[in-house]
Design a protein around this motif. Structure first.
Motif, short mmCIF file in Angstrom:
data_model
loop_
_atom_site.label_atom_id
_atom_site.label_comp_id
_atom_site.label_asym_id
_atom_site.label_seq_id
_atom_site.Cartn_x
_atom_site.Cartn_y
_atom_site.Cartn_z
N UNK A 1 39.62 29.50 27.36
CA UNK A 1 39.56 29.84 26.06
C UNK A 1 41.12 29.60 25.42
N UNK A 2 41.10 29.07 24.20
CA UNK A 2 42.26 28.52 23.30
C UNK A 2 42.86 29.86 23.16
N UNK A 3 44.30 29.67 22.50
CA UNK A 3 44.97 30.81 21.87
C UNK A 3 44.58 31.16 20.69
N UNK A 4 44.72 32.25 20.01
CA UNK A 4 44.36 32.61 18.57
C UNK A 4 45.11 31.48 17.84
N UNK B 1 51.90 28.10 22.01
CA UNK B 1 51.70 26.96 22.95
C UNK B 1 51.92 27.73 24.25
N UNK B 2 51.15 28.07 25.19
CA UNK B 2 51.22 28.74 26.62
C UNK B 2 52.24 27.90 27.41
N UNK B 3 52.43 26.88 27.29
CA UNK B 3 53.39 26.04 28.24
C UNK B 3 54.64 26.26 27.82
N UNK B 4 55.02 26.32 26.49
CA UNK B 4 56.37 26.56 26.28
C UNK B 4 56.69 28.02 25.67
N UNK B 5 55.51 28.67 25.49
CA UNK B 5 55.79 30.28 25.03
C UNK B 5 56.50 30.13 23.73
N UNK B 6 56.00 29.16 22.95
CA UNK B 6 56.62 29.06 21.39
C UNK B 6 55.35 28.78 20.56
N UNK B 7 55.64 29.44 19.24
CA UNK B 7 54.71 29.24 18.23
C UNK B 7 54.81 27.95 17.55
N UNK B 8 53.71 27.13 17.63
CA UNK B 8 53.49 25.81 17.02
C UNK B 8 53.19 25.86 15.49
#
Length: 82
Positions: A23-26, A42-49
């Motif tokens: 599943x993709x993030x919300x 972005x789960x790889x960087x734990x930052x909001x894009x």
């Protein structure tokens, strides 16, 4: 699945992925008078894009969803009586 909430200065739409895994993030869409923002973790960087679109870009995106491959330009036509 999605939710819609009306805030003081924007409408917030949250898209939740319910498809097959992975599943993709919300995706959170904030619609303001002057722009629309799309945000996703972005789960790889734990930052909001974040992507910011003008009202014209949102209009063009909505039109593009129903058109075949090609290059287009939307032109406003004068209303009768103007």
């Amino acid at each position: 699945m999605f939710s819609i909430e009306h805030e003081f200065d924007s409408t917030v739409i949250t898209l939740v992925d319910e498809g097959p895994k992975p599943l993709q993030e919300d995706v959170v869409i904030n619609s303001f008078a002057e722009c629309v923002t799309l945000e996703q973790l972005d789960p790889r960087t734990d930052q909001i894009q974040r992507i910011t679109l003008s009202p014209e870009q949102v209009r063009d995106l909505a039109a593009a969803l129903d058109l075949p491959e090609g290059v287009y330009q939307i032109r406003e036509t004068p209303h009768h009586g103007e």
